[in-house]
Design a protein around this motif. Structure first.
Motif, PDB file in Angstrom:
ATOM      1  N   GLN A   1      29.635  -0.994  23.126  1.00  0.00           N
ATOM      2  CA  GLN A   1      30.592  -1.830  22.992  1.00  0.00           C
ATOM      3  C   GLN A   1      31.679  -1.336  22.094  1.00  0.00           C
ATOM      4  O   GLN A   1      32.921  -1.456  22.247  1.00  0.00           O
ATOM      5  CB  GLN A   1      30.018  -3.110  22.463  1.00  0.00           C
ATOM      6  CG  GLN A   1      30.039  -4.446  23.536  1.00  0.00           C
ATOM      7  CD  GLN A   1      29.216  -5.472  22.991  1.00  0.00           C
ATOM      8  OE1 GLN A   1      28.369  -5.354  22.176  1.00  0.00           O
ATOM      9  NE2 GLN A   1      29.275  -6.670  23.574  1.00  0.00           N
TER      10      GLN A   1
ATOM     11  N   GLN B   1      42.462   8.057  36.669  1.00  0.00           N
ATOM     12  CA  GLN B   1      41.505   8.046  37.744  1.00  0.00           C
ATOM     13  C   GLN B   1      42.473   7.957  39.079  1.00  0.00           C
ATOM     14  O   GLN B   1      42.275   8.663  40.307  1.00  0.00           O
ATOM     15  CB  GLN B   1      40.500   6.941  37.947  1.00  0.00           C
ATOM     16  CG  GLN B   1      39.484   7.180  36.839  1.00  0.00           C
ATOM     17  CD  GLN B   1      38.474   6.485  36.757  1.00  0.00           C
ATOM     18  OE1 GLN B   1      37.581   6.374  37.947  1.00  0.00           O
ATOM     19  NE2 GLN B   1      38.056   5.605  35.952  1.00  0.00           N
ATOM     20  N   ILE B   2      43.124   6.741  39.213  1.00  0.00           N
ATOM     21  CA  ILE B   2      43.878   6.577  40.429  1.00  0.00           C
ATOM     22  C   ILE B   2      44.841   7.577  41.044  1.00  0.00           C
ATOM     23  O   ILE B   2      44.901   7.989  42.015  1.00  0.00           O
ATOM     24  CB  ILE B   2      44.614   4.964  40.401  1.00  0.00           C
ATOM     25  CG1 ILE B   2      43.735   4.170  40.025  1.00  0.00           C
ATOM     26  CG2 ILE B   2      45.664   4.928  41.542  1.00  0.00           C
ATOM     27  CD1 ILE B   2      44.293   2.702  39.765  1.00  0.00           C
TER      28      ILE B   2
ATOM     29  N   SER C   1      32.531   1.798  21.843  1.00  0.00           N
ATOM     30  CA  SER C   1      33.388   2.705  22.374  1.00  0.00           C
ATOM     31  C   SER C   1      33.918   2.155  23.524  1.00  0.00           C
ATOM     32  O   SER C   1      35.506   1.888  23.338  1.00  0.00           O
ATOM     33  CB  SER C   1      32.633   3.861  23.066  1.00  0.00           C
ATOM     34  OG  SER C   1      31.779   3.475  24.251  1.00  0.00           O
TER      35      SER C   1
ATOM     36  N   GLY D   1      32.357  -0.664  25.984  1.00  0.00           N
ATOM     37  CA  GLY D   1      31.740  -1.294  26.966  1.00  0.00           C
ATOM     38  C   GLY D   1      31.313  -0.478  28.308  1.00  0.00           C
ATOM     39  O   GLY D   1      31.076   0.767  28.238  1.00  0.00           O
ATOM     40  N   MET D   2      31.422  -1.132  29.370  1.00  0.00           N
ATOM     41  CA  MET D   2      31.253  -0.271  30.635  1.00  0.00           C
ATOM     42  C   MET D   2      32.325   0.559  30.845  1.00  0.00           C
ATOM     43  O   MET D   2      33.521   0.220  30.830  1.00  0.00           O
ATOM     44  CB  MET D   2      31.178  -1.074  31.850  1.00  0.00           C
ATOM     45  CG  MET D   2      29.661  -1.366  32.272  1.00  0.00           C
ATOM     46  SD  MET D   2      29.490  -2.971  33.493  1.00  0.00           S
ATOM     47  CE  MET D   2      29.999  -1.921  34.639  1.00  0.00           C
ATOM     48  N   PRO D   3      32.187   1.874  30.885  1.00  0.00           N
ATOM     49  CA  PRO D   3      32.982   2.972  31.410  1.00  0.00           C
ATOM     50  C   PRO D   3      34.042   2.459  32.592  1.00  0.00           C
ATOM     51  O   PRO D   3      34.932   2.811  32.736  1.00  0.00           O
ATOM     52  CB  PRO D   3      32.265   4.393  31.636  1.00  0.00           C
ATOM     53  CG  PRO D   3      31.118   4.008  30.849  1.00  0.00           C
ATOM     54  CD  PRO D   3      30.881   2.630  30.851  1.00  0.00           C
ATOM     55  N   GLN D   4      33.392   1.738  33.329  1.00  0.00           N
ATOM     56  CA  GLN D   4      34.165   1.341  34.795  1.00  0.00           C
ATOM     57  C   GLN D   4      35.174   0.370  34.728  1.00  0.00           C
ATOM     58  O   GLN D   4      36.101   0.147  35.131  1.00  0.00           O
ATOM     59  CB  GLN D   4      33.128   0.795  35.628  1.00  0.00           C
ATOM     60  CG  GLN D   4      32.301   1.673  36.461  1.00  0.00           C
ATOM     61  CD  GLN D   4      31.105   2.328  35.972  1.00  0.00           C
ATOM     62  OE1 GLN D   4      30.745   2.027  34.800  1.00  0.00           O
ATOM     63  NE2 GLN D   4      30.250   3.397  36.568  1.00  0.00           N
ATOM     64  N   LEU D   5      34.881  -0.389  33.203  1.00  0.00           N
ATOM     65  CA  LEU D   5      36.017  -1.662  33.000  1.00  0.00           C
ATOM     66  C   LEU D   5      36.928  -0.992  31.932  1.00  0.00           C
ATOM     67  O   LEU D   5      37.366  -1.651  31.333  1.00  0.00           O
ATOM     68  CB  LEU D   5      35.205  -2.571  32.793  1.00  0.00           C
ATOM     69  CG  LEU D   5      34.114  -3.199  33.868  1.00  0.00           C
ATOM     70  CD1 LEU D   5      33.526  -4.581  33.303  1.00  0.00           C
ATOM     71  CD2 LEU D   5      35.248  -3.517  35.070  1.00  0.00           C
TER      72      LEU D   5
ATOM     73  N   THR E   1      41.603   4.165  31.335  1.00  0.00           N
ATOM     74  CA  THR E   1      41.453   5.471  32.240  1.00  0.00           C
ATOM     75  C   THR E   1      41.821   5.275  33.739  1.00  0.00           C
ATOM     76  O   THR E   1      41.860   6.131  34.458  1.00  0.00           O
ATOM     77  CB  THR E   1      39.776   5.930  32.411  1.00  0.00           C
ATOM     78  OG1 THR E   1      39.299   4.930  32.809  1.00  0.00           O
ATOM     79  CG2 THR E   1      39.310   6.161  30.794  1.00  0.00           C
ATOM     80  N   PHE E   2      42.101   3.883  33.970  1.00  0.00           N
ATOM     81  CA  PHE E   2      42.292   3.643  35.539  1.00  0.00           C
ATOM     82  C   PHE E   2      43.446   4.529  35.980  1.00  0.00           C
ATOM     83  O   PHE E   2      43.522   5.043  36.892  1.00  0.00           O
ATOM     84  CB  PHE E   2      42.843   2.205  35.626  1.00  0.00           C
ATOM     85  CG  PHE E   2      41.185   1.240  35.988  1.00  0.00           C
ATOM     86  CD1 PHE E   2      40.170   1.775  35.180  1.00  0.00           C
ATOM     87  CD2 PHE E   2      41.487   0.233  36.871  1.00  0.00           C
ATOM     88  CE1 PHE E   2      39.162   1.010  35.589  1.00  0.00           C
ATOM     89  CE2 PHE E   2      40.309  -0.359  37.034  1.00  0.00           C
ATOM     90  CZ  PHE E   2      39.001  -0.004  36.607  1.00  0.00           C
ATOM     91  N   PRO E   3      44.736   4.423  35.084  1.00  0.00           N
ATOM     92  CA  PRO E   3      45.777   5.281  35.984  1.00  0.00           C
ATOM     93  C   PRO E   3      45.552   6.722  36.184  1.00  0.00           C
ATOM     94  O   PRO E   3      45.827   7.225  37.157  1.00  0.00           O
ATOM     95  CB  PRO E   3      46.867   5.247  34.696  1.00  0.00           C
ATOM     96  CG  PRO E   3      46.516   3.929  33.805  1.00  0.00           C
ATOM     97  CD  PRO E   3      45.060   3.854  33.996  1.00  0.00           C
TER      98      PRO E   3
END
Lengths: 248, 177, 78
Positions: free
Chosen positions: B13, B29-30, B15, B17-21, B25-27
């Motif tokens: 929490q 990865q996409i 850092s 939480g879930m790295p997926q959420l 980092t989304f931009p």
């Protein structure tokens, strides 16, 4: 969970999914080269190695790599043709790209210490959204408003049709969600479970069981990696069939 | 629950939480995903897939050709076998003919030889019969003569004069009976 | 127990969500078992239906993965 030892049993099952820059420690901007970039690039390299370098002989009697490529090609081609029909064949490169990317990412993610790109909702979400948008737009372009007959089940009694239409509509919009979470969740679950068992292996009393379990789960994950890639692809093909031939 | 897990949860929490959420980092990865997909798509659709399709088509063509060639060869083999069978049948008929001819010739010669032999045998038999008849006739004559003489002698011995003519008649009558 | 009551709730919820994985396992087994039963009755038709089998298994398994995801969210994200 396991009992507490004096050192403290520390689980970090999700740390393997953390996206971090490959060079330096800065923030992750959209252009930053991260571990995601590395493993995506490795997937590209693997695909190029198999399909471009492996088939460069163009041999009538194929070499080993070439026959792997041919088997994958034939398998996917037959799947597209069988499920979605002859007129779906022109979308074959698109589907083959998805299939190969997911397959190679899944397998690359299984290499110890690697980074599973397909375990990220961002990645699978983009894939699923791309499929969803393509299929929906294609459905409307090809069939016009007749595409809406996908939701209007004409074989059901008239009184039931509005209810069914709502259910069909909801299930249609849930498609990309389940499509992406199925792939990402499967890969994430497998990797997290393996990490949890790896944590158990730190306890001497149960470490043999843990190591054996990791081996078994690894075998299962190899299967899951292939099956999930296949499932993602075949669902894409099924959605494509719905778009091309919306009548039930 | 172990406190280790709690610290993990806290740390996670702490850092992200879930790295997926971790939407930050989304931009990234996409962006890289789209780059990857575009590269793969172009590599596959421009280079790999046409090449594999070409190879498969070529192989299909080669296989079809080979099968046709094999079919032709098979046909040829069949023809050759037929010709062979025909030749064999002809040879057999010829052989039978020759055999029959030879047999007929032999039969003819045999018949001729047999006829000749039969004729010879018949001639010999006739000759022999003639000889036998002569001998027999000779024998009868001799017997007659002997009987006459004997009768004459007996009659003379008995003291009566033998009438040659009567004796002869009597002997001849006796001989006939 | 030194955590607060909310954390306890999270863990209990995560454990309960884990039950969903078992339910999904029942579903997957049901799909595969029925497929096998049908395939043994009519083996000639089975080959063409493996795609359907995988789709069915995927749908059943997706829901199990959802429950796993809920567990993970409760554990690490909430």
């Amino acid at each position: 969970m396991a009992t507490e030892k004096e050192g403290g049993l520390v689980f970090h099952p999700l740390d393997q999914f953390i996206v971090k820059p490959l060079f330096g420690d800065g923030a992750v901007h959209w252009y930053t080269i991260t571990n995601v970039t590395l493993w995506l690039a490795l997937a590209v390299v693997a695909i190029v190695a198999l399909f471009v370098i492996g088939t460069r002989g163009r041999a009538i009697v194929p070499s080993r790599t070439q026959s792997i490529g041919e088997v994958l090609y034939g398998f996917t081609y037959k799947m597209v043709e069988d499920v979605a029909g002859k007129d779906a064949v022109k979308f074959f490169p698109y589907i083959f790209t998805l299939f190969m990317f997911i397959l190679f990412s899944n397998f690359l993610g299984l290499i110890p210490m690697s980074f599973a790109t397909t375990s990220h909702i961002a990645v699978t979400g983009v894939l699923a959204a791309a499929v969803f948008l393509t299929v929906t737009i294609l459905g409307f372009v090809k069939n016009g408003t007749k595409f809406l007959s996908l939701f209007w089940v004409s074989s059901a009694p008239l009184a039931l049709r509005p209810v069914l239409a709502i259910i069909e509509l909801i299930s249609y919009f849930v498609r990309p969600v389940s499509h992406s979470i199925r792939l990402g969740g499967n890969i994430m679950a497998g990797h997290a479970v393996m990490k949890v068992f790896a944590g158990f292996a730190a306890i001497a009393a149960i470490s043999p069981i843990a190591v054996v379990s990791i081996t078994a789960i690894y075998g299962l994950e190899v299967l899951v990696a292939a099956v999930q890639a296949y499932v993602f692809t075949i669902l894409t093909v099924v959605y494509l069939k719905d778009a091309l031939h919306p009548a039930h | 629950m172990a406190s280790g897990t709690e610290t993990t949860a806290d740390a996670a929490q702490g850092s992200s939480g879930m790295p997926q959420l971790d939407f930050a980092t989304f931009p990234n990865q996409i962006f890289w995903l789209v780059v990857t997909l575009v590269i793969i798509y172009f590599v596959l659709s421009r280079i790999a897939l046409p090449r594999i399709a070409g190879v498969l088509a070529e192989r299909q063509g080669t296989i079809t050709n080979d099968i046709a060639a094999a079919e032709e060869l098979k046909q040829k083999a069949k023809e050759a076998e037929e010709a062979y069978n025909q030749a064999l049948a002809e040879a057999r008929v010829e052989a039978q003919k020759i055999g029959a001819e030879a047999k007929a010739e032999i039969q003819k010669e045999l018949d001729k030889a047999q006829a000749k032999a039969d004729a010879e045998i018949a001639a010999r038999a006739a000759e022999s019969e003639k000889a036998i008849a002569e001998i027999r006739a000779g024998a009868v004559e001799s017997v007659k003569a002997v009987a006459k003489d004997t009768t004459k002698e007996i009659l003379s011995a008995m003291g009566s004069k033998a009438d040659a003519k009567a004796v002869t008649a009597a002997v001849t009558a006796r001989m006939k009976g | 127990m030194e955590g607060d009551i909310a954390q306890m709730g999270q863990f209990i919820g995560a454990g309960l969500a884990g039950i969903g994985s078992g339910a999904a396992a029942i579903g997957v087994g049901h799909v595969a078992g029925n497929f096998l039963a049908g395939a043994l009755r009519n083996p000639s038709a089975a080959g063409g239906q493996t795609a359907t089998l995988f789709i069915g298994i995927a749908f059943a398994e997706a829901l199990g993965i959802f429950s796993f995801l809920v567990a993970l969210l409760l554990m690490f994200a909430v």
